[in-house]
Design a protein around this motif. Sequence first.
Motif, PDB file in Angstrom:
ATOM      1  N   GLY A 322     -17.848  53.068  45.011  1.00 21.40           N
ATOM      2  CA  GLY A 322     -17.693  52.301  44.340  1.00 21.40           C
ATOM      3  C   GLY A 322     -17.451  52.298  42.594  1.00 21.40           C
ATOM      4  N   SER A 323     -16.479  51.834  41.997  1.00 22.85           N
ATOM      5  CA  SER A 323     -16.151  52.079  40.652  1.00 22.85           C
ATOM      6  C   SER A 323     -16.128  50.523  40.149  1.00 22.85           C
ATOM      7  CB  SER A 323     -14.664  52.633  40.458  1.00 22.85           C
ATOM      8  OG  SER A 323     -14.749  53.994  41.134  1.00 22.85           O
ATOM      9  N   TYR A 324     -16.648  50.734  38.841  1.00 19.72           N
ATOM     10  CA  TYR A 324     -16.789  49.437  37.999  1.00 19.72           C
ATOM     11  C   TYR A 324     -15.764  49.590  37.044  1.00 19.72           C
ATOM     12  CZ  TYR A 324     -18.486  45.630  34.866  1.00 19.72           C
ATOM     13  OH  TYR A 324     -18.322  44.490  34.158  1.00 19.72           O
ATOM     14  N   VAL A 325     -14.641  48.983  36.876  1.00 15.71           N
ATOM     15  CA  VAL A 325     -13.471  48.818  36.035  1.00 15.71           C
ATOM     16  C   VAL A 325     -13.445  47.992  35.180  1.00 15.71           C
ATOM     17  CG1 VAL A 325     -10.924  49.187  35.893  1.00 15.71           C
ATOM     18  CG2 VAL A 325     -12.035  50.047  38.041  1.00 15.71           C
ATOM     19  N   THR A 326     -13.578  48.537  33.733  1.00 18.50           N
ATOM     20  CA  THR A 326     -13.717  47.323  32.787  1.00 18.50           C
ATOM     21  C   THR A 326     -12.491  47.846  31.784  1.00 18.50           C
ATOM     22  OG1 THR A 326     -14.847  49.045  30.970  1.00 18.50           O
ATOM     23  CG2 THR A 326     -16.139  47.396  32.842  1.00 18.50           C
TER      24      THR A 326
END
Length: 436
Positions: A322-326
Motif C-alpha cells: 500500500g501507498s498513501y499518495v498526497t
Amino acid sequence: MTAQPLAEAPVGATAPAPASPAAPAPATPTPHPAVAAMPVSGDEILVGGVPLERLAARVGSTPFFAYDRQRITDRVREVKAALGDAVRLGYAVKANPMPAVVQHLSGLVDALDVASAHEMHTALDTGTDPGRISFAGPGKTPAEIRSAVAAGVLIELESYTEARRVVAAGEALGVVPRVAIRVNPDFAVRGSGMRMSGGPQQFGVDAEQVPDLLSYLGTTGADVTGFHIFAGSQNLDAELIAGAQRATADLVVALAEHAPAPVRYVNLGGGLGIPYFPKDRPVDLARVGESLAAVVADQIAPALPEADVHIELGRYLVGEAGSYVTRVIDRKVSRGRTYLVVDGGMHHQLAASGNLGQVIRRNYPVLVGNRMASSDVEQATVVGCLCTPLDLLADDVPLPRAEPDDLVVVLQAGAYGLTASPTAFLGHPAPAEVLV
Ligand SMILES: *Cc1c(COP(=O)(O)O)cnc(C)c1O
C-alpha cells in the motif's frame, strides 16, 4: 516481493549500498529498502504498473490509498511456499478491510479472520464459505454473536460470558454454533510491537480457566473445534516467533486433554511484522516456515492427528503493498527548516505520524513520487493539513526538492492505515482507495 529495479532509486542513489547490515552508515543516506523496491519509470513510481500522475488523474482526487494487487498476490505465494502444505493461511481482515482487497485475498488464502460483524459481512460478500471464516475479538455484542451463529462462522470465544451467549443464540436459532477458545497463554512473547497475550489481558480466556470452560461447553450442543492463540503484532524476529509457536503448541496439546471432542482446529496466530524503519530487517520467512513445519510434525500432528493448523496474517500480507499518495499544497521555509504541507495527514495515516501506539516517533519511508530521477535533494519535513503539531508525516528527511502539486507518497501504508485513523478529525473528506 518480486525483484524490482533498484537502478533508478531516488534519494541518495549515489551512495553505495551497504555490503551488510553491519556496514558503516554512508555519508549520504541510503534509501529505505521500501523506497528502493518501488518500481520506477522515468521520474515516476509505478503502482500496479501505472505511473503515479496517471493513477492520480484516474482516481480524480488526492489524497488516496493505492494497493498493488500483484504485490499482494506475490506475498501470499511467498508465504504459502514457505509454509508448505502442513499449515493453512488466514487473512486478518482488520489489517485492510477494503472490500476489493478482501475479495482479492479470498481467492488466495485458506481462511478469513474477522473482528466485527461488519468485517464478517465483507468476508461473506466475497463468497467465502462460512466454514472458512473465523470471528475473534473481545466485546462481541449479543447482536454480533447472533449474526455470527446464524452465518455459521467459527466463533473464537474470548470469555465465559461470550460462550453462554453463543450457546443461547444457537438454541434460539436452532443452529449448532461452531466455536474455538481463544486462549491467553501463561507466557508472553517478546519482540512484538503490540503484545496481545500473557499476563492479564482483555483478549482470550486465561489458560488456567480453559479446562472449566471446556467442561461447560461439553454440556452444551456447541461444536467445539479447538484453540486460537494470538501472541501479538509486528514481530520481526523469526527466532522469537518460532519460540512462541513451540510454546503455543505445547499449551494447545495440554489443553486438548480437556476438550470434549478431538481437536480439529489449532490457530497459532501470526503477527509477522514488516520493516517500517531503516534499522528494521524483514522477517526470515523461510526460518518461520521451517520451524512451523517442525512444530506441526513433532508437536501437533502426533498428539492431535485431526487438527488443521492455521496461522493468520494481516499486516504481512498487505502492508507493503500500500501507498498513501498526497499532493503538496504549500512549501514554506520557517527559520531555516523546509516544510512541505500536503493535502493528507494523520487523519488518514495515523501510524505514519507516530501516534498509533508508538513510544518513539520514527519516520515511515516517504518519497516524492513524480521526482524519482531528481538529484536535487534537500532536507524537508512533511506535514499534513491538520491544525495540530501531531500531524507530522516525515520529520527532517532527505527528499528531492518538491514544489506545490508534486506527489508525496508514504510507503508501507497497506495495513492499519485508513481504517486505523481518525478520519473525522477536522472534517476533511475521506480519501479514495484503489486496488490497482
Ligand atoms: C489483528 C489480528 C491479527 C493480525 O495481526 P497482524 O499483526 O496484522 O498480522 C491476527 N489475529 C488476530 C486475532 C488479530 O486480532
